[in-house]
Design an enzyme around this catalytic site. Structure first.
Site, PDB file in Angstrom:
ATOM      1  N   GLU A   1       0.430  -7.363   5.671  1.00  0.00           N
ATOM      2  CA  GLU A   1       1.085  -8.208   4.659  1.00  0.00           C
ATOM      3  C   GLU A   1       1.673  -9.469   5.298  1.00  0.00           C
ATOM      4  O   GLU A   1       2.875  -9.756   5.212  1.00  0.00           O
ATOM      5  CB  GLU A   1       2.164  -7.412   3.926  1.00  0.00           C
TER       6      GLU A   1
ATOM      7  N   GLU B 220      -2.920   0.431   1.545  1.00  0.00           N
ATOM      8  CA  GLU B 220      -1.717   1.039   0.967  1.00  0.00           C
ATOM      9  C   GLU B 220      -1.916   1.216  -0.525  1.00  0.00           C
ATOM     10  O   GLU B 220      -2.513   0.364  -1.186  1.00  0.00           O
ATOM     11  CB  GLU B 220      -0.456   0.187   1.220  1.00  0.00           C
TER      12      GLU B 220
END
Length: 823
Positions: free
Chosen positions: A443, A521
């Site tokens: 991220e 995720e």
């Protein structure tokens, strides 16, 4: 084995010369010869003074301890600790470690080094007052040459400074200190370099495999040396059917290594009828790389032992992930590095147990979010069959922790340390067959900037300078910044990692049909939706749920809220006493939550029926869930305050339909096909007794699961995960404590205060109950039960004998359990 031991005798004798003056500090490891565990008899002080590096400094009043050690977990979570929500409110600070040891005169001609598997963080190591170097990033393993600074025939002092005071530096619990193993290594001046062996399988078929062995040889002497290098591959295993398989293969190559230089030698070794490595059959070859002098003596001067798994991996949008010629879907979970009540302390047994729990929960892959794991973790993945995505760091140049205007997370280190840290991970871990891909980030904040594409290419290139056999990925998300904008960044990776964006995959495939996608995720509650996409499309190779196991830090993620408690996500408020994450499939005591059984049913055929009861809303309002939460569901039919009121019962089933009975009366029958997402929900007026779910196959009841109402709590039961442990000062036993009724049935509502005491050659090093709102110390002789359970972790010392653990609670019978600790 005899031929190995005969070769290794000179190394053992040389090493024992070093150990003679400090034999109480060490235990010779069965599988080592050139390196020696250096974990015992360190001194520790939780303060900071430059004088602590001085070898003459008197540390007599410091605490004596053994590694691994995490000082943060020894403190209690406190609401205003600077580690905050991310760090679980645990204390941090600065600390020093010192250790003195005698070095024999006989080692003047040897090379001696020290190897740290992990120190969190900003470590600086001194030998006899001389600084050897610094390692800021706390997850990178590192080593230093001690040889120039040792004083032979005298006491020598290692001192280690650790600084974890700069907060916040992480978005999860890190721990503080020398939290992984430390080793001393002794070799001849001509030796195999640290992390100097790389083994890859070049070709493989049913009849043979060709394995490449690259060995970096260092000659730190003043004369040219001619050597013979032997690479031995041995396979010795008894299979479940009783069949014994023994294989032994050896390769030879001679080499001249110039004085004060190094050279890499490649050998190819053919192995007949190779036994392949996979999660189902984790076959490992024992490899021994031996350096020998050329001539009549053929004396062995160095040797490195490791293992190798022969396997092939392929990735494509057309066929997905193919292992040894067969498509494999990744049923993965993300894991952080902490071990619950032990904090970050990476005891080998704790790491082994963690991977075993994940395997038992049905996972076949783990993502080491967001840092390189311990060596024991990876060794266990190799030995029991667990695929791994090995991840380097959380971010790149833009900071993620924002407590102060100055960042202390990896962004503050990236420009100076990225290549060292990334390549250290790849060099250390490249020989593990369990690792199938490398991750270069998570991220990334600056992901919309053109520079991010160049950074990704730079990182990928650095990985492939060492290893070209595995793909490179990183985990990407949007946070409202658009999605197609990331196409150039994803193209800089071999595999595109999606965090919470798999709903974009089908459209993305139409736009970029060559893209291989892995869901890095996902929300636990989306288990069926994710599985359904993965099952339908080869270009999606699998999922890594956030998370496989609960963890410390990121306090409150995955929580559910009762009436009167603050709602909202974990980052929106200080939610103390929450000090950990409850989004795991498995809790911190090792109990599998209902979502774990459901996920395993989706991906595996090992279980087909499960029943749980959704916690009913209290009278004063409704339970609320947050983004990473699932509804609190329990293996309980003990709800005395809800007599006659409807309670929802969930049944997960791979049968076409199920029936539910209460006290032998049929409540109903429902379909549990793919259309129903393999679930059935029944509303049942609560009545004490026995609840039974039954799987139906061809109108026959073929399997049943039961939940029974518990009577009043009256007894304590203790269950140890092992009855015998090693008396090495490192081994652990996990004891589960359950509060039961008179019939031995767990009372899931019991919350008694428990007292623990121990006698014999062991100590209690951790207590837990999985309740992440319970801020009691994890290092204690007392803990409340939660949902009727608690956990006690006992460590051996270096004496053999019988360890007895006693558990008591007011109003309950005292219970004891014995553990044998053997040399």
């Amino acid at each position: 084995m005899k031929r190995f031991l005969k070769l290794l005798t000179p190394f053992v004798l040389g090493l024992m010369g070093l150990l003679w003056g400090c034999r109480s500090n060490f235990q010779q490891q069965k599988d080592t010869h050139r390196k020696q565990l250096f974990n015992h008899d360190w001194r520790f002080n939780l303060s900071d003074d430059s004088e602590f590096s001085n070898p003459e400094y008197n540390d007599g009043d410091w605490r004596t301890l053994s590694l691994p050690h995490d000082w943060s977990i020894e403190g209690k979570p406190e609401k205003n600790n600077p580690s905050g929500i991310d760090g679980g409110f645990f204390p941090t600070g600065k600390g020093w470690y010192r250790k003195s040891f005698h070095v024999s005169e006989a080692l003047k001609t040897k090379k001696t080094s020290i190897y740290f598997e992990g120190v969190y963080m900003h470590s600086e190591v001194f030998i006899n007052g001389k600084s050897l170097g610094v390692q800021p990033y706390g997850y990178t393993s590192f080593h230093y040459d001690l040889t120039p600074y040792l004083e032979y025939g005298k006491e020598n002092t290692i001192a280690v400074s650790v600084d974890n005071s700069k907060q916040k530096n992480s978005r999860w619990y890190t721990g503080s200190g020398i939290y992984r193993n430390v080793w001393l290594t002794v070799t001849e001046p001509v030796h195999i370099a640290h992390w100097g062996v790389g083994i890859t399988t070049k070709t493989v078929n049913d009849s043979s495999a060709v394995v490449s062995v690259k060995t970096l040889i260092k000659n730190e002497s003043d004369k040219d040396t001619e050597l013979m290098i032997e690479s031995e591959f041995a396979f010795d295993k008894q299979y479940a059917d009783g069949k014994d398989v023994h294989q032994f293969t050896k390769g030879f190559k001679s080499v001249l290594v110039k004085a004060n230089s190094e050279t890499t030698i490649e050998q190819e070794v053919e192995i007949k009828t190779p036994r392949l490595w996979s999660p189902e059959t984790p076959n490992l070859y024992n490899v021994n790389i031996v350096l020998k002098e050329v001539g009549n003596s053929k004396k062995a001067i160095d040797s490195v032992k490791l293992h190798h798994g022969i396997r092939t991996i392929e990735f494509s949008a057309e066929n997905g992930f193919v292992l040894n010629g067969k498509k494999v879907i990744l049923n993965g979970g993300c894991v952080h590095h902490d071990n619950g009540a032990l904090g970050a302390a990476a005891y080998n047994r704790a790491e082994v147990r963690k991977v075993q729990l994940m395997k038992k929960a049905g996972f076949n892959a783990l993502r080491t979010s967001h840092n390189p794991p311990s060596e024991a973790f990876l060794n266990t993945c190799d030995s029991i069959g667990m695929l791994v995505m090995d991840e380097a760091f959380d971010g790149w140049r833009a900071m993620k922790t924002t407590l102060t205007p100055i960042t202390h997370d990896y962004a503050s280190l990236f420009d100076d340390w990225w290549k060292h840290d990334l390549q250290s991970m790849v060099l250390r871990d490249r020989n593990h067959p369990s690792i199938i891909m490398w991750s270069i980030g998570n991220e990334i904040i600056e992901r919309t900037e053109p520079q991010a594409v160049e950074t990704a290419k730079m990182l990928s290139k650095a990985v492939k300078e060492i290893d070209t056999t595995r793909p490179v990925t990183s985990a990407m998300t949007t946070w409202g910044q658009g999605w197609e904008i990331f196409d150039p960044l994803m193209a800089a990776h071999d595999i595109a990692g999606y965090n919470y964006q798999l709903h974009q995959a089908e459209n993305d495939h139409e736009r970029v049909p060559s893209r291989i996608i892995v869901n890095t995720e996902s929300y636990p509650k989306n288990a069926f939706f994710i599985w359904d996409l993965v099952d339908k499309h080869n270009y999606i190779i699998g999922d890594f749920v956030w998370t496989a196991m609960d963890y410390l830090g990121e306090s409150g993620i995955g929580r559910y809220c009762y009436p009167g408690e603050p709602d909202g996500e974990h980052w929106q408020a200080n939610l103390y006493p929450w000090h950990g994450a409850y989004c795991g499939d498995v809790d911190l005591t090792g109990w599998r939550k209902p979502i774990s059984h459901y996920r395993s049913m989706l991906y595996n055929d090992t279980e087909k029926l499960y029943m749980g009861v959704r916690e009913p809303n209290p009278e004063n309002g409704e339970i609320k869930t947050t983004s990473w939460a699932v509804w609190p569901t329990w293996e309980s039919w003990t709800w005395p305050e809800h007599e006659g009121k409807p309670i929802e019962v969930e049944v997960y089933s791979k049968y076409l339909k199920v029936r539910l009975y209460l006290n032998d009366s049929l409540i109903g029958e429902k379909q549990t096909t793919r259309k129903e997402e393999f679930k059935a929900l029944f509303k049942v007026p609560y009545k004490a007794g026995e609840l039974k779910a039954v799987g139906i196959h061809e109108d026959e009841e073929v399997e049943a699961v039961l939940l029974k109402t518990a009577k009043a709590a009256s007894k304590i039961t203790l269950k140890a995960d092992r009855s015998t442990i090693q008396a090495d000062g490192q081994d652990l036993v996990y004891v589960t404590v359950e509060i039961t009724d008179e019939d031995g049935l767990l009372n899931p509502n019991a919350s008694n205060r428990l007292q623990f005491s121990i006698s014999g050659p062991g100590e209690i090093i951790g207590v837990d109950n999985a309740d992440l709102k319970d801020a009691d110390s994890y290092q204690s002789d007392s803990r409340k039960a939660w949902r009727g359970k608690a956990l006690v972790i006992v460590k051996s010392n270096r004496k053999a004998g019988h360890i007895q653990l006693e558990v008591s609670s007011e109003g309950l019978e005292v219970e004891t359990i014995n553990i044998s600790s053997k040399s």
